[in-house]
Design a protein around this motif. Structure first.
Motif, short mmCIF file in Angstrom:
data_model
loop_
_atom_site.label_atom_id
_atom_site.label_comp_id
_atom_site.label_asym_id
_atom_site.label_seq_id
_atom_site.Cartn_x
_atom_site.Cartn_y
_atom_site.Cartn_z
N SER A 196 2.55 2.22 -3.26
CA SER A 196 1.77 2.63 -4.23
C SER A 196 0.83 3.92 -3.84
O SER A 196 0.20 4.44 -4.85
N GLU A 197 1.03 4.42 -2.91
CA GLU A 197 0.51 5.57 -2.52
C GLU A 197 1.31 6.69 -2.44
O GLU A 197 0.83 8.00 -2.35
N TYR A 256 -10.84 3.05 -1.33
CA TYR A 256 -10.04 2.64 -0.43
C TYR A 256 -8.54 3.43 -0.68
O TYR A 256 -8.45 4.56 -1.13
N GLN A 257 -7.56 2.57 -0.33
CA GLN A 257 -6.05 2.73 -0.79
C GLN A 257 -5.78 1.76 -1.93
O GLN A 257 -5.98 0.69 -1.84
N VAL A 258 -4.78 2.45 -2.66
CA VAL A 258 -4.28 1.64 -3.72
C VAL A 258 -3.38 0.64 -3.21
O VAL A 258 -2.40 0.78 -2.25
N TYR A 259 -3.36 -0.58 -3.44
CA TYR A 259 -2.73 -1.79 -3.11
C TYR A 259 -2.02 -2.56 -4.15
O TYR A 259 -2.89 -3.13 -5.12
N SER A 315 -8.56 -0.67 -4.87
CA SER A 315 -8.39 0.71 -5.90
C SER A 315 -8.45 1.83 -4.73
O SER A 315 -8.76 1.86 -3.86
N ASN A 316 -8.17 3.20 -5.56
CA ASN A 316 -8.28 4.27 -4.68
C ASN A 316 -9.69 4.96 -4.64
O ASN A 316 -9.94 6.08 -4.39
N ALA A 372 -1.75 5.07 6.59
CA ALA A 372 -2.42 3.80 5.71
C ALA A 372 -2.83 2.70 6.76
O ALA A 372 -3.87 2.15 6.81
N VAL A 419 0.73 -1.18 0.05
CA VAL A 419 0.12 -0.02 -0.27
C VAL A 419 0.91 1.42 0.03
O VAL A 419 0.80 2.36 -0.86
#
Length: 397
Positions: free
Chosen positions: A129-130, A174-177, A170-171, A147, A126
């Motif tokens: 990716s963020e 949520y959070q990009v993973y 996905s963002n 995160a 994560v």
């Protein structure tokens, strides 16, 4: 340590279940899936198990008979404890691999792919990716805490209860993973903040973050939510130190767009689903903390629309019809949304001139602001304390 809320999860590195979406994170359902593991893998379905040789690709489709034995579910583990590769999707770095267990669920719409692994391991794909892996360590540590908080908060409101999954990769919500590979430097940041979370008045906080500030952040009012005592940690702050705004040299700190009237008129009509005709005037009728636009009135020769909240305003005025010139002179193509809602707008002849600053929604932590603070010697806790008012960073075992 006494804690008021009884509905919060313990900080104990629980297993997380993440729905893995299709290419471009577009869909939940996959038509099929090809899977392998470098050291071989074991398939589990019902009372049965099957060994797959090292590096051998196994293909799964919704009509696979193994789903019958497994009651519409197949679980896959790597024999060497390594990662499992999903060949049917692509991410920014190529074909992705995942630690932990891969579970396939058969549905009428297609296959649902779920990755199950411990939270701290989840963060390892994560955080990079963020936030870029080459950012300062203290900034990466701040991102890791954000995160982790975000993930823990999702336990209380799982997004995919029908699959016993907490969130997706996905963002959109949520959070990009898993869009970037694991990185040793990032892992150091995660390890050095292990089990660290932020609390406001004893409660876990929702840690929002965005790319770049204009020198200020804003509060939840930007999304149409009134501030209350529980969310006061997300109030507007100045992102500055003794030498001025931390992000003053970042390209997105200031930007300009010049949009032809006819182009913007078409974009606004399309984006608001209202035929306003040719735009005569655009007025920012309400601003919020930090100077963010909260309400715009757009007057055309056929109709007038009022647009509220930062994301809807950015979408209404956004589009590919004009380029964005950043403060360093670099040019970026226009996108579906304005870079931010921190802007002014004026009509100049046959075009509207938009002058703005920052990139993203502007609530919570500016990631570039965090990195610039780290460059000036600020540590993780100092960074988080600037962006999240009156929070405490706590380590729990």
């Amino acid at each position: 340590m006494r804690r008021e809320p009884l509905d919060e999860p313990p900080i104990d590195n629980p297993d997380y279940r993440i729905v893995i979406r299709t290419n471009e994170f577009a869909e939940v359902f996959h038509p099929d899936m090809e899977i392998s593991a470098v050291g071989g893998m074991t398939l589990h379905y019902g009372e049965e198990s099957q060994e797959v040789a090292a590096g051998e690709i196994e293909k799964f489709t919704p009509d696979d008979p193994r789903f019958e034995d497994g009651e519409d579910k197949i679980r896959i583990t790597a024999n060497d404890g390594g990662e499992i590769t999903l060949h049917s999707i692509q991410r920014a770095y190529g074909t992705p691999s995942y630690a932990g267990t891969i579970e396939l669920r058969r549905t009428e719409e297609g296959l649902v792919v779920i990755n199950e692994l411990p939270l701290e391991k989840y963060l390892c794909k994560v955080v990079p990716s963020e936030m870029p892996f080459y950012y300062e360590l203290e900034a990466l540590k701040a991102q890791a805490v954000c995160a982790r908080n975000f993930a823990y908060k999702q336990i209380m409101d799982p997004g995919y209860p029908e699959y016993e999954a907490i969130l997706d990769d996905s963002n959109a919500r949520y959070q990009v993973y898993g869009n970037c590979q694991e990185d040793a430097f990032v892992n150091q940041a995660i390890e050095e903040t292990k089990n660290q979370v932020m609390r406001y008045k004893g409660r876990l906080v929702t840690t929002l973050y965005f790319s770049t500030s204009c020198g200020y952040t804003t509060g939840l009012e930007a999304w149409g939510t009134e501030e209350d005592e529980a969310s006061r940690y997300l109030k507007s702050v100045e992102v500055k130190g003794d030498d001025g705004d931390y992000e003053a040299e970042i390209p997105w700190y200031r930007w300009e767009i010049r949009i032809p009237v006819e182009t913007l008129s078409s974009q606004v009509s399309l984006n608001t689903e209202t035929d306003i005709g040719t735009i005569q005037d655009i007025e920012i009728t309400k601003t919020g903390d930090g100077g963010i636009a909260l309400e715009d009135r757009i007057t055309g020769d056929k109709d007038t629309v009022t647009v509220e909240t930062e994301n809807k305003i950015r979408k209404a005025l956004g589009g590919t019809g004009a380029e964005v010139v950043r403060q360093d002179g670099s040019v970026e193509p226009g996108t579906a949304m304005l870079p931010s809602a921190f802007f002014t707008i004026e009509k100049e002849g046959d075009a509207f001139a938009v002058s703005g600053g920052g990139f993203g929604h502007g609530i919570g932590m500016s990631q570039n602001g965090a990195n610039e603070m780290a460059k000036k010697g600020k540590n993780c806790e100092e960074i988080l304390s600037l962006f999240f008012y009156d929070v405490k960073v706590e380590t729990e075992e």
